[in-house]
Design a protein around this motif. Sequence first.
Motif, PDB file in Angstrom:
ATOM      1  N   SER A  17      14.642  11.986 -14.112  1.00  0.00           N
ATOM      2  CA  SER A  17      13.301  11.935 -14.650  1.00  0.00           C
ATOM      3  C   SER A  17      12.649  10.598 -14.322  1.00  0.00           C
ATOM      4  O   SER A  17      13.282   9.707 -13.754  1.00  0.00           O
ATOM      5  CB  SER A  17      13.441  12.101 -16.181  1.00  0.00           C
ATOM      6  OG  SER A  17      12.230  11.935 -16.837  1.00  0.00           O
ATOM      7  N   CYS A  21       6.386  10.155 -16.668  1.00  0.00           N
ATOM      8  CA  CYS A  21       6.006  11.498 -16.206  1.00  0.00           C
ATOM      9  C   CYS A  21       5.869  12.454 -17.392  1.00  0.00           C
ATOM     10  O   CYS A  21       6.836  12.708 -18.108  1.00  0.00           O
ATOM     11  CB  CYS A  21       7.071  12.002 -15.235  1.00  0.00           C
ATOM     12  SG  CYS A  21       6.943  13.735 -14.794  1.00  0.00           S
ATOM     13  N   CYS A  24       8.087  15.553 -17.121  1.00  0.00           N
ATOM     14  CA  CYS A  24       9.479  15.219 -17.443  1.00  0.00           C
ATOM     15  C   CYS A  24       9.667  15.228 -18.954  1.00  0.00           C
ATOM     16  O   CYS A  24      10.641  15.777 -19.470  1.00  0.00           O
ATOM     17  CB  CYS A  24       9.846  13.846 -16.885  1.00  0.00           C
ATOM     18  SG  CYS A  24       9.829  13.754 -15.088  1.00  0.00           S
ATOM     19  N   GLU A  55      17.358   8.766  -5.208  1.00  0.00           N
ATOM     20  CA  GLU A  55      16.231   9.527  -4.656  1.00  0.00           C
ATOM     21  C   GLU A  55      16.601  10.143  -3.313  1.00  0.00           C
ATOM     22  O   GLU A  55      16.236  11.274  -3.024  1.00  0.00           O
ATOM     23  CB  GLU A  55      14.999   8.637  -4.537  1.00  0.00           C
ATOM     24  CG  GLU A  55      14.385   8.317  -5.883  1.00  0.00           C
ATOM     25  CD  GLU A  55      13.204   7.374  -5.808  1.00  0.00           C
ATOM     26  OE1 GLU A  55      13.050   6.652  -4.790  1.00  0.00           O
ATOM     27  OE2 GLU A  55      12.423   7.351  -6.774  1.00  0.00           O
ATOM     28  N   CYS A  63      15.325  18.338  -3.506  1.00  0.00           N
ATOM     29  CA  CYS A  63      14.372  17.949  -4.541  1.00  0.00           C
ATOM     30  C   CYS A  63      13.634  16.700  -4.096  1.00  0.00           C
ATOM     31  O   CYS A  63      14.235  15.646  -3.903  1.00  0.00           O
ATOM     32  CB  CYS A  63      15.099  17.666  -5.847  1.00  0.00           C
ATOM     33  SG  CYS A  63      14.015  17.007  -7.113  1.00  0.00           S
ATOM     34  N   SER A  64      12.345  16.805  -3.970  1.00  0.00           N
ATOM     35  CA  SER A  64      11.545  15.638  -3.646  1.00  0.00           C
ATOM     36  C   SER A  64      11.511  14.718  -4.858  1.00  0.00           C
ATOM     37  O   SER A  64      11.201  15.169  -5.959  1.00  0.00           O
ATOM     38  CB  SER A  64      10.121  16.061  -3.288  1.00  0.00           C
ATOM     39  OG  SER A  64       9.293  14.927  -3.215  1.00  0.00           O
ATOM     40  N   SER A  66       9.433  12.777  -5.783  1.00  0.00           N
ATOM     41  CA  SER A  66       8.107  12.742  -6.392  1.00  0.00           C
ATOM     42  C   SER A  66       7.861  13.964  -7.269  1.00  0.00           C
ATOM     43  O   SER A  66       6.896  14.015  -8.018  1.00  0.00           O
ATOM     44  CB  SER A  66       7.034  12.647  -5.316  1.00  0.00           C
ATOM     45  OG  SER A  66       7.068  13.791  -4.499  1.00  0.00           O
ATOM     46  N   SER A  67       8.726  14.977  -7.186  1.00  0.00           N
ATOM     47  CA  SER A  67       8.536  16.181  -8.001  1.00  0.00           C
ATOM     48  C   SER A  67       9.560  16.260  -9.128  1.00  0.00           C
ATOM     49  O   SER A  67      10.135  17.304  -9.376  1.00  0.00           O
ATOM     50  CB  SER A  67       8.589  17.433  -7.130  1.00  0.00           C
ATOM     51  OG  SER A  67       9.891  17.613  -6.622  1.00  0.00           O
ATOM     52  N   ALA A  70      14.073  16.642 -11.955  1.00  0.00           N
ATOM     53  CA  ALA A  70      15.044  17.408 -11.187  1.00  0.00           C
ATOM     54  C   ALA A  70      16.123  17.821 -12.180  1.00  0.00           C
ATOM     55  O   ALA A  70      16.796  16.980 -12.754  1.00  0.00           O
ATOM     56  CB  ALA A  70      15.643  16.560 -10.069  1.00  0.00           C
ATOM     57  N   SER A  80      12.559  21.945 -10.454  1.00  0.00           N
ATOM     58  CA  SER A  80      11.742  21.000 -11.214  1.00  0.00           C
ATOM     59  C   SER A  80      11.086  21.743 -12.381  1.00  0.00           C
ATOM     60  O   SER A  80      11.527  22.812 -12.777  1.00  0.00           O
ATOM     61  CB  SER A  80      10.709  20.345 -10.299  1.00  0.00           C
ATOM     62  OG  SER A  80       9.852  21.327  -9.759  1.00  0.00           O
ATOM     63  N   ASN A  82       8.359  23.538 -12.824  1.00  0.00           N
ATOM     64  CA  ASN A  82       7.899  24.919 -12.617  1.00  0.00           C
ATOM     65  C   ASN A  82       9.058  25.907 -12.656  1.00  0.00           C
ATOM     66  O   ASN A  82       8.955  26.970 -13.268  1.00  0.00           O
ATOM     67  CB  ASN A  82       7.146  25.057 -11.298  1.00  0.00           C
ATOM     68  CG  ASN A  82       5.779  24.429 -11.335  1.00  0.00           C
ATOM     69  OD1 ASN A  82       5.221  24.193 -12.405  1.00  0.00           O
ATOM     70  ND2 ASN A  82       5.236  24.136 -10.171  1.00  0.00           N
TER      71      ASN A  82
END
Length: 105
Positions: A17, A21, A24, A55, A63-64, A66-67, A70, A80, A82
């Motif tokens: 996380s 965010c 998150c 990362e 997993c990006s 930035s998204s 995870a 993520s 979604n």
Amino acid sequence: MERVARLTSQKAVVIFSKSSCYMCHAIKRLFYEQGVSPAVYELDELDPTLRREMEWALLRLGCSPSSVPAVFIGGRFVGSANSVMSLHLNGSLKRMLMEAGAMWL
């Protein structure tokens, strides 16, 4: 890569996380409300070298960074925010958590 694999295998639910965010925060809250106590690793609070390593490993797993969040359940990357929300809405999340030993009825 080995560090992420080790961390994700040590607890039934693991979340990578970022402390700032909002998604998150929402996902962590979803798990807490289900009675699940995930291991949470705040990437933005790690030493810069360790953060880059984590990362990079997450990126290799699909997993990006930035998204975030995870989310890993039972050592497996599930996605993520979604993906987790979709699993929750269709009822699959609870089953996955029970199978991973993260929650009981």
